[in-house]
Design a protein around this motif. Structure first.
Motif, PDB file in Angstrom:
ATOM      1  N   LYS A 265      -1.070   6.765  12.530  1.00 45.73           N
ATOM      2  CA  LYS A 265      -0.335   6.482  13.773  1.00 45.73           C
ATOM      3  C   LYS A 265      -1.080   5.461  14.629  1.00 45.73           C
ATOM      4  O   LYS A 265      -0.466   4.565  15.222  1.00 45.73           O
ATOM      5  N   GLU A 266      -2.395   5.587  14.707  1.00 46.44           N
ATOM      6  CA  GLU A 266      -3.179   4.633  15.499  1.00 46.44           C
ATOM      7  C   GLU A 266      -3.030   3.217  14.952  1.00 46.44           C
ATOM      8  O   GLU A 266      -2.840   2.254  15.710  1.00 46.44           O
ATOM      9  N   LEU A 267      -3.100   3.094  13.621  1.00 46.38           N
ATOM     10  CA  LEU A 267      -2.971   1.776  13.003  1.00 46.38           C
ATOM     11  C   LEU A 267      -1.571   1.196  13.206  1.00 46.38           C
ATOM     12  O   LEU A 267      -1.399  -0.008  13.425  1.00 46.38           O
ATOM     13  N   ARG A 268      -0.545   2.046  13.143  1.00 47.04           N
ATOM     14  CA  ARG A 268       0.813   1.554  13.356  1.00 47.04           C
ATOM     15  C   ARG A 268       1.029   1.119  14.811  1.00 47.04           C
ATOM     16  O   ARG A 268       1.721   0.135  15.068  1.00 47.04           O
ATOM     17  N   GLU A 269       0.425   1.858  15.756  1.00 43.44           N
ATOM     18  CA  GLU A 269       0.526   1.460  17.164  1.00 43.44           C
ATOM     19  C   GLU A 269      -0.170   0.118  17.392  1.00 43.44           C
ATOM     20  O   GLU A 269       0.322  -0.742  18.123  1.00 43.44           O
ATOM     21  N   GLU A 270      -1.311  -0.039  16.727  1.00 45.88           N
ATOM     22  CA  GLU A 270      -2.042  -1.303  16.822  1.00 45.88           C
ATOM     23  C   GLU A 270      -1.202  -2.449  16.271  1.00 45.88           C
ATOM     24  O   GLU A 270      -1.123  -3.541  16.873  1.00 45.88           O
ATOM     25  N   ALA A 271      -0.542  -2.202  15.120  1.00 46.11           N
ATOM     26  CA  ALA A 271       0.315  -3.224  14.523  1.00 46.11           C
ATOM     27  C   ALA A 271       1.512  -3.539  15.424  1.00 46.11           C
ATOM     28  O   ALA A 271       1.935  -4.701  15.544  1.00 46.11           O
TER      29      ALA A 271
ATOM     30  N   MET B  98      -1.783  -0.244   8.403  1.00 42.99           N
ATOM     31  CA  MET B  98      -1.327   1.123   8.138  1.00 42.99           C
ATOM     32  C   MET B  98      -2.358   1.807   7.241  1.00 42.99           C
ATOM     33  O   MET B  98      -3.156   1.146   6.571  1.00 42.99           O
ATOM     34  N   LEU B  99      -2.325   3.133   7.244  1.00 42.29           N
ATOM     35  CA  LEU B  99      -3.184   3.888   6.328  1.00 42.29           C
ATOM     36  C   LEU B  99      -2.425   4.210   5.045  1.00 42.29           C
ATOM     37  O   LEU B  99      -2.921   4.002   3.950  1.00 42.29           O
ATOM     38  N   PHE B 100      -1.193   4.720   5.179  1.00 41.73           N
ATOM     39  CA  PHE B 100      -0.403   5.137   4.019  1.00 41.73           C
ATOM     40  C   PHE B 100       0.312   3.932   3.410  1.00 41.73           C
ATOM     41  O   PHE B 100       1.205   3.350   4.029  1.00 41.73           O
ATOM     42  N   ILE B 101      -0.085   3.570   2.204  1.00 48.97           N
ATOM     43  CA  ILE B 101       0.528   2.446   1.497  1.00 48.97           C
ATOM     44  C   ILE B 101       1.566   2.996   0.526  1.00 48.97           C
ATOM     45  O   ILE B 101       1.235   3.829  -0.324  1.00 48.97           O
ATOM     46  N   PRO B 102       2.823   2.579   0.643  1.00 49.07           N
ATOM     47  CA  PRO B 102       3.859   3.099  -0.269  1.00 49.07           C
ATOM     48  C   PRO B 102       3.556   2.727  -1.716  1.00 49.07           C
ATOM     49  O   PRO B 102       3.234   1.571  -2.015  1.00 49.07           O
ATOM     50  N   ALA B 103       3.680   3.696  -2.601  1.00 55.46           N
ATOM     51  CA  ALA B 103       3.450   3.421  -4.023  1.00 55.46           C
ATOM     52  C   ALA B 103       4.589   2.594  -4.605  1.00 55.46           C
ATOM     53  O   ALA B 103       4.376   1.768  -5.493  1.00 55.46           O
ATOM     54  N   ASN B 104       5.806   2.821  -4.108  1.00 51.48           N
ATOM     55  CA  ASN B 104       6.963   2.074  -4.591  1.00 51.48           C
ATOM     56  C   ASN B 104       6.952   0.689  -3.959  1.00 51.48           C
ATOM     57  O   ASN B 104       7.518   0.466  -2.886  1.00 51.48           O
TER      58      ASN B 104
END
Length: 605
Positions: free
Chosen positions: A244-250, A284-290
């Motif tokens: 969430k922190e990384l997405r807010e930063e983005a 982001m932290l979570f990178i989509p595998a798809n």
């Protein structure tokens, strides 16, 4: 014997010591001994191979070694002799391995089952009747009768982590596993949380084999559907505040970019020297595998080379790897060792290098999904993963039992906020270097030297990469435990030294994981060796005898349906290539046979 796949059942805690037998202390003939002898006589009478697969054959060896010691050797030979590739010396060697491995708890039930499955009568087991079960009864004319179908093969029970390790874990991890309702659930929560957290310690590192390594890990939890592996999804919540922190930063960067872009468009063509603003990174932290390969690499690069793939269905990643645009398997494997990933960005027409990538991965899925991702044992992906193979418990779980007041989501959200505080502390300080003590280094080397020696002996070189990478995985476990201790001690010194309890817990965990990896390894499909197709010319040369004349080579050509004129042309080309020597008129020597014999002699010497 031809090579078969082996499922190692090794390195359990406190293995039973095997008594050395001599003629003076041979065990008395027991009911088991008598039954085994009768069954083997039935096998010999019908000349049946009851163990065509290596895993079954090796389990018979373990069972005989455990039950009869040295006296089981002859029984093992008698059972093995009907295998098409039977070799007396290799059979002896394998039984020696089984004796050294202390049997591993495989009982004679496995032998009885395999014999029955192969159609051998085991009715001699009168002293050990099959227990009554509704599963082996059927209805006939309204009357319940016992079924004649053979018993199902007993499920192989995979070991769980020793209970003794849990009270010694860092307090944060003790809270993570406190809500578990089974041993398997406790284990996957521990592994899932460690691997998720491994993506979020960018400033904690150690020196392993002379290289700077971070804590990142790959995990695959596998089991049949509805076995309970879904519980691991809560481990994602432990690091969700960081995402969430990384997405807010983005989001903030994007807002600034849009303002700058609007200003640029307003000034474009009116003022000189106005530069178009660069598009901000998608952190982001979570990178989509798809994902496409470029998309996955770009997201990883935008987040400073750090990320976590967390997928509850392992085939999501497998499907991406199989597509033409999404095969980033190469970069995925490189990331495990922090090797530079290079890719081309078409939009900006530039090559990009991601130096020292730190990627972690948590996957779960069925055994078939493992095979979809890792098509064979030789694939470099296999040895990079921690595997945990869950037992299936056929007991209804109390779905209303809960040790939390507001459900697991709130519970893990609170734990995530606790870890977020540690993350901020580590982020705002310098690098933290992790160390094992000198004594721990010695123990570490001896431990893995012994494991490697055992598995080279039992399994061969195919499994060596798994053992060696388990060493790096163990080192990373110790690093993670030591970092989490900061939550208890508050010690922010930049040198992390592994506590002995964390080191010993790690070794106990690895002893179990090596068995789970072996189980998954044994179920991977073997890569088929395609027979090399010999062309007609090669077949003709090999079919010729050592000494021959024209009449003979035309006879050989006829059997291979080669026209006479073509055969004559082949002979001419063979002579030019020194494959055949024409000693005199109508007298030829096949030199390729001589070369083959020379090679054979060298090998025998």
């Amino acid at each position: 014997m031809q090579k078969k796949t082996f499922n190692p059942l090794d390195w359990m805690e406190n293995p039973t010591q095997q008594q050395q037998l001599t003629e003076q202390n041979l065990p008395p003939v027991t009911d088991n001994n008598s039954d085994v002898e009768k069954i083997i006589k039935n096998i010999e009478a019908n000349q049946i191979d009851i163990a065509p697969n290596y895993n079954d054959w090796i389990n018979i060896g373990f069972a005989f070694a455990d039950e009869f010691g040295e006296t089981g050797r002859n029984l093992f030979h008698r059972v093995s002799q009907y295998y098409s590739g039977y070799n007396s010396k290799e059979c002896d060697k394998q039984f020696d391995n089984c004796l050294r491995s202390k049997g591993q708890g495989v009982s004679l039930k496995s032998f009885f089952f395999l014999a029955k499955q192969a159609g051998v009568s085991i009715a001699t087991q009168s002293h050990n009747p099959r227990p009554f079960s509704l599963a082996n009864r059927k209805q006939k004319n309204g009357v319940e009768q016992e079924s004649s179908h053979p018993e199902e093969q007993p499920r192989e029970v995979m070991p769980t982590f020793p209970k003794s390790i849990y009270p010694e874990l860092p307090e944060f991890l003790q809270q993570v596993v406190a809500i578990a309702t089974s041993d398997e659930e406790k284990d996957i929560l521990l592994l899932g949380s460690l691997v998720a957290i491994s993506a979020c310690l960018p400033k904690v590192y150690g020196i392993y084999d002379g290289k700077k390594v971070f804590s990142n890990l790959f995990l695959f939890v596998t089991a049949q559907a509805s076995a309970g592996k879904g519980r691991m999804v809560h481990c994602r919540q432990l690091v969700n505040p960081i995402h969430k922190e990384l997405r807010e930063e983005a989001k903030l960067h994007k807002q600034h970019y849009e303002l700058d872009l609007a200003e640029y468009n307003a000034k474009k063509g009116k003022e000189e020297g106005v530069e178009k603003p660069a598009r901000p990174p998608e952190k982001m932290l979570f990178i989509p595998a798809n994902n496409s390969s470029t998309g996955a690499y770009q997201l990883l690069g935008d987040s400073d080379g750090k990320g976590l793939i967390f997928e509850t269905e392992g085939d999501t990643l497998a499907h991406a790897f199989k597509s033409d645009y999404g095969n980033y398997s190469d970069g995925f494997r490189k990331a495990f060792h922090h090797e530079t990933i290079s890719y081309y960005r078409r939009t900006d027409r530039e090559f990009v290098d991601i130096e020292s990538p730190c990627l972690s991965t948590v996957l779960s899925g069925t055994p078939k999904q493992v095979s979809a991702l890792i098509p064979n044992a030789e694939n470099g992906l296999f040895s990079r993963f921690i595997f945990y193979y869950m037992n299936v418990n056929p007991v209804w779980k109390n779905v209303f039992a809960s040790t939390t007041d507001n459900g697991l989501d709130d519970y893990f959200e609170d734990l995530g906020n606790q870890f977020y505080e540690l993350y901020k502390l580590l982020k705002n300080n310098g690098e933290f270097q992790f160390h094992l003590t000198i004594d721990q280094q010695d123990q570490f080397n001896k431990f893995f030297e012994e494991i490697q020696s055992k598995y080279i002996n039992l399994q061969g070189l195919d499994y060596m990469a798994t053992i060696r990478r388990l060493g790096l995985i163990a080192y990373r476990f110790c690093m993670l435990f030591s970092a989490l201790r900061i939550l208890e001690t508050g010690d922010m010194t930049n040198k992390l030294v592994c506590e002995e309890r964390d080191f010993q817990a790690t070794l106990k965990i690895i002893k179990v994981l090596v068995v789970h990896s072996g189980k998954v390894f044994s179920e991977l499909p073997a890569e088929e060796q395609k027979p090399s197709r010999k062309n007609r010319k090669e077949k003709f040369l090999q079919a010729l005898p050592k000494n021959f004349n024209r009449q003979k080579y035309l006879e050989v050509a006829k059997t291979l349906k080669i026209p006479s004129k073509t055969a004559e042309g082949y002979i001419t080309s063979f002579i030019k290539s020194n494959l055949i020597h024409r000693e005199q008129q109508d007298n030829y020597i096949n030199l390729s046979i001589e070369e083959t014999e020379e090679v054979k002699e060298v090998k025998e010497e």
